[in-house]
Design a protein around this motif. Structure first.
Motif, PDB file in Angstrom:
ATOM      1  N   GLY A   1       0.815  -1.212   0.000  1.00  0.00           N
ATOM      2  CA  GLY A   1       0.000   0.000   0.000  1.00  0.00           C
ATOM      3  C   GLY A   1       0.845   1.257   0.000  1.00  0.00           C
ATOM      4  N   PRO A   2       0.288   2.376  -0.471  1.00  0.00           N
ATOM      5  CA  PRO A   2       1.018   3.637  -0.507  1.00  0.00           C
ATOM      6  C   PRO A   2       1.155   4.254   0.873  1.00  0.00           C
ATOM      7  N   GLY A   3       1.992   5.285   0.960  1.00  0.00           N
ATOM      8  CA  GLY A   3       2.231   5.968   2.221  1.00  0.00           C
ATOM      9  C   GLY A   3       1.130   6.958   2.556  1.00  0.00           C
ATOM     10  N   ILE A   4       1.202   7.510   3.769  1.00  0.00           N
ATOM     11  CA  ILE A   4       0.187   8.441   4.231  1.00  0.00           C
ATOM     12  C   ILE A   4       0.767   9.786   4.625  1.00  0.00           C
ATOM     13  N   SER A   5       2.053  10.009   4.396  1.00  0.00           N
ATOM     14  CA  SER A   5       2.646  11.320   4.636  1.00  0.00           C
ATOM     15  C   SER A   5       3.813  11.524   3.681  1.00  0.00           C
ATOM     16  N   ILE A   6       4.218  12.775   3.554  1.00  0.00           N
ATOM     17  CA  ILE A   6       5.344  13.110   2.677  1.00  0.00           C
ATOM     18  C   ILE A   6       6.634  13.206   3.485  1.00  0.00           C
ATOM     19  N   ALA A   7       6.620  14.046   4.520  1.00  0.00           N
ATOM     20  CA  ALA A   7       7.834  14.255   5.305  1.00  0.00           C
ATOM     21  C   ALA A   7       7.589  14.238   6.803  1.00  0.00           C
ATOM     22  N   THR A   8       6.358  14.441   7.244  1.00  0.00           N
ATOM     23  CA  THR A   8       6.089  14.537   8.675  1.00  0.00           C
ATOM     24  C   THR A   8       5.841  13.169   9.296  1.00  0.00           C
ATOM     25  N   PRO A   9       6.082  13.035  10.585  1.00  0.00           N
ATOM     26  CA  PRO A   9       5.836  11.749  11.261  1.00  0.00           C
ATOM     27  C   PRO A   9       4.340  11.444  11.361  1.00  0.00           C
TER      28      PRO A   9
ATOM     29  N   ALA B   1      -3.173  10.347  -2.526  1.00  0.00           N
ATOM     30  CA  ALA B   1      -2.876  11.769  -2.677  1.00  0.00           C
ATOM     31  C   ALA B   1      -2.744  12.373  -1.288  1.00  0.00           C
ATOM     32  N   ILE B   2      -1.723  13.222  -1.111  1.00  0.00           N
ATOM     33  CA  ILE B   2      -1.373  13.712   0.225  1.00  0.00           C
ATOM     34  C   ILE B   2      -1.241  15.224   0.215  1.00  0.00           C
ATOM     35  N   VAL B   3      -1.799  15.874   1.225  1.00  0.00           N
ATOM     36  CA  VAL B   3      -1.573  17.287   1.516  1.00  0.00           C
ATOM     37  C   VAL B   3      -1.013  17.362   2.924  1.00  0.00           C
ATOM     38  N   GLU B   4      -0.003  18.213   3.117  1.00  0.00           N
ATOM     39  CA  GLU B   4       0.725  18.182   4.381  1.00  0.00           C
ATOM     40  C   GLU B   4       1.206  19.570   4.785  1.00  0.00           C
ATOM     41  N   TRP B   5       1.099  19.863   6.070  1.00  0.00           N
ATOM     42  CA  TRP B   5       1.730  21.048   6.647  1.00  0.00           C
ATOM     43  C   TRP B   5       2.880  20.558   7.521  1.00  0.00           C
TER      44      TRP B   5
ATOM     45  N   ALA C   1       2.896  21.285   1.644  1.00  0.00           N
ATOM     46  CA  ALA C   1       3.385  20.321   0.661  1.00  0.00           C
ATOM     47  C   ALA C   1       2.220  19.510   0.127  1.00  0.00           C
ATOM     48  N   ALA C   2       2.363  19.056  -1.113  1.00  0.00           N
ATOM     49  CA  ALA C   2       1.339  18.209  -1.730  1.00  0.00           C
ATOM     50  C   ALA C   2       2.034  17.246  -2.678  1.00  0.00           C
ATOM     51  N   GLY C   3       1.530  16.019  -2.719  1.00  0.00           N
ATOM     52  CA  GLY C   3       2.157  15.040  -3.600  1.00  0.00           C
ATOM     53  C   GLY C   3       1.371  13.748  -3.641  1.00  0.00           C
ATOM     54  N   LEU C   4       2.010  12.743  -4.210  1.00  0.00           N
ATOM     55  CA  LEU C   4       1.423  11.412  -4.346  1.00  0.00           C
ATOM     56  C   LEU C   4       2.345  10.391  -3.693  1.00  0.00           C
ATOM     57  N   SER C   5       1.750   9.303  -3.246  1.00  0.00           N
ATOM     58  CA  SER C   5       2.521   8.151  -2.799  1.00  0.00           C
ATOM     59  C   SER C   5       2.064   6.957  -3.625  1.00  0.00           C
ATOM     60  N   ILE C   6       3.023   6.272  -4.232  1.00  0.00           N
ATOM     61  CA  ILE C   6       2.711   5.234  -5.218  1.00  0.00           C
ATOM     62  C   ILE C   6       3.408   3.938  -4.816  1.00  0.00           C
ATOM     63  N   ALA C   7       2.623   2.860  -4.746  1.00  0.00           N
ATOM     64  CA  ALA C   7       3.168   1.518  -4.513  1.00  0.00           C
ATOM     65  C   ALA C   7       3.045   0.743  -5.821  1.00  0.00           C
ATOM     66  N   PRO C   8       4.056   0.780  -6.695  1.00  0.00           N
ATOM     67  CA  PRO C   8       3.916   0.234  -8.046  1.00  0.00           C
ATOM     68  C   PRO C   8       3.859  -1.288  -8.116  1.00  0.00           C
TER      69      PRO C   8
ATOM     70  N   PRO D   1       6.577  11.378  -5.029  1.00  0.00           N
ATOM     71  CA  PRO D   1       6.909  12.683  -5.607  1.00  0.00           C
ATOM     72  C   PRO D   1       6.025  13.762  -4.981  1.00  0.00           C
ATOM     73  N   ALA D   2       6.601  14.956  -4.749  1.00  0.00           N
ATOM     74  CA  ALA D   2       5.837  16.007  -4.078  1.00  0.00           C
ATOM     75  C   ALA D   2       6.446  17.371  -4.369  1.00  0.00           C
ATOM     76  N   PHE D   3       5.673  18.412  -4.076  1.00  0.00           N
ATOM     77  CA  PHE D   3       6.145  19.798  -4.126  1.00  0.00           C
ATOM     78  C   PHE D   3       6.074  20.381  -2.728  1.00  0.00           C
ATOM     79  N   ARG D   4       7.163  21.035  -2.319  1.00  0.00           N
ATOM     80  CA  ARG D   4       7.261  21.659  -1.001  1.00  0.00           C
ATOM     81  C   ARG D   4       7.227  23.177  -1.135  1.00  0.00           C
ATOM     82  N   ASP D   5       7.042  23.851  -0.008  1.00  0.00           N
ATOM     83  CA  ASP D   5       7.027  25.321   0.067  1.00  0.00           C
ATOM     84  C   ASP D   5       5.974  25.935  -0.835  1.00  0.00           C
TER      85      ASP D   5
END
Length: 324
Positions: A91-99, A267-271, A277-284, A294-298
């Motif tokens: 399964g894909p992840g649930i965060s980009i950078a935060t715990p 799809a993830i949105v994160e503060w 930050a916003a991005g995707l988590s992919i389990a290929p 992959p994500a965009f920060r700031d």
């Protein structure tokens, strides 16, 4: 702030489903003979007398009655018709950078790498990082995750190999709710203290976090079937950029929201405490613990800080985990 997207803070928020061996065990359990009734044991017909004698000698069981056979057949038919969902094993992840409230446990080893197209203090200076770690014990009781993160793979922001050890303790109340407390950089090695925006990535960052999973649909494999919400507070790297730059010891809030769009993608949105930050988590690969994020920060922009260059930054991370 640099970070590495790994599997350590992700949970396959497809809840556990019965596996084929479970079905076989369940069927086998139904075939265990039941003890004979008193009335059956006292019958005096020749066949049953022989059965009773064999039973006392430990050689055979009394044959079930017609009624018992019919009941057993009905139970087997009901089990055969029961729906069994196996879900998407990976399964894909649930965060980009935060715990999050979840973490590595039960002898799970993980490795992650990350890349930023530029750091905050330069327009063209890209950099990378990587982390590796191990999970101990059962999260239903109390699990411990220990990891080491290398801050820079290019040496542009910190000497190569510099980084820090991280500790995370977490408890899973159910498949859908977990809490954690962590200390990133409890031991730091070779970090660059000349620039507070670079040095603070892994120095004395203490935090607490919680994660809950919402079931929007019963079938885990249906589109938009799960939502993961995480929130936490922490010091160190989770403080606002202005407090880090000015050396103010404060506490920041962070959080993320992830929705499982389809089986392998969320799809993830994160503060992060500093930026949006916003991005995707992919389990290929369905049967391999490998995730790409992959994500965009700031996206909210960082302004009025000397030496900080605003604008969105592209990051990508990849993580791999397996259990010993």
């Amino acid at each position: 702030m640099r970070s590495t997207s790994t599997l350590k803070d992700t949970k396959n928020y497809c809840t556990a489903k019965p596996s084929p061996w479970f079905l076989a065990v369940a069927v086998g359990a139904l075939l265990v003979p039941t003890a004979p009734s008193v009335a059956q044991a006292t019958q005096t017909t020749p066949d049953q007398a022989t059965n009773r004698q064999s039973l006392t000698q430990g050689k055979a069981m009394i044959a079930p009655t017609r009624e018992e056979l019919q009941q057993l057949q009905t139970r087997l038919q009901n089990l055969e018709q029961a729906p069994v969902e196996y879900g998407y094993p990976s399964g894909p992840g649930i965060s980009i950078a935060t715990p999050t409230g979840f973490g590595a446990s039960n002898n799970i080893f993980f490795l992650g790498v990350g890349y930023n197209d530029r750091i905050r203090t330069a327009r063209s200076a890209s950099d990378g990082a990587f982390t590796l770690g191990y999970g101990f014990f059962d999260p239903r009781v109390l699990a411990v995750e220990l990891s080491y993160t290398v801050l820079s793979t290019t040496g542009r922001t910190s000497p190569f190999g510099s980084g820090g050890f991280n500790l995370k303790v977490h408890h899973q109340f159910s498949d859908d709710f977990a809490v954690a407390a962590g200390w990133n950089g409890f031991v730091s090695i070779g970090t660059n203290n000349s620039n507070p925006l670079l040095a603070n990535d892994l120095q004395n960052t203490v935090y607490v976090a919680a994660t809950g999973i919402i079931h929007t649909q019963e079938n885990i494999d249906a589109p938009f079937s799960r939502i993961a919400l995480s929130a936490g507070v922490g010091g160190g790297a989770f403080r606002p950029v202005s407090d880090i730059f000015n050396g103010v010891n404060s506490v920041g809030v962070f959080g993320s929201a992830a929705i499982r769009v389809i089986q392998p993608i969320s799809a993830i949105v994160e503060w992060t405490g500093q930026d949006l930050a916003a991005g995707l988590s992919i389990a290929p690969f369905p049967n391999l613990g490998f995730v790409i994020t992959p994500a965009f920060r700031d996206l909210a922009g960082v302004s009025n800080i000397p030496g900080v260059i605003g604008g969105a930054r592209f990051t990508i991370g990849a993580g791999f985990a397996f259990q010993f």
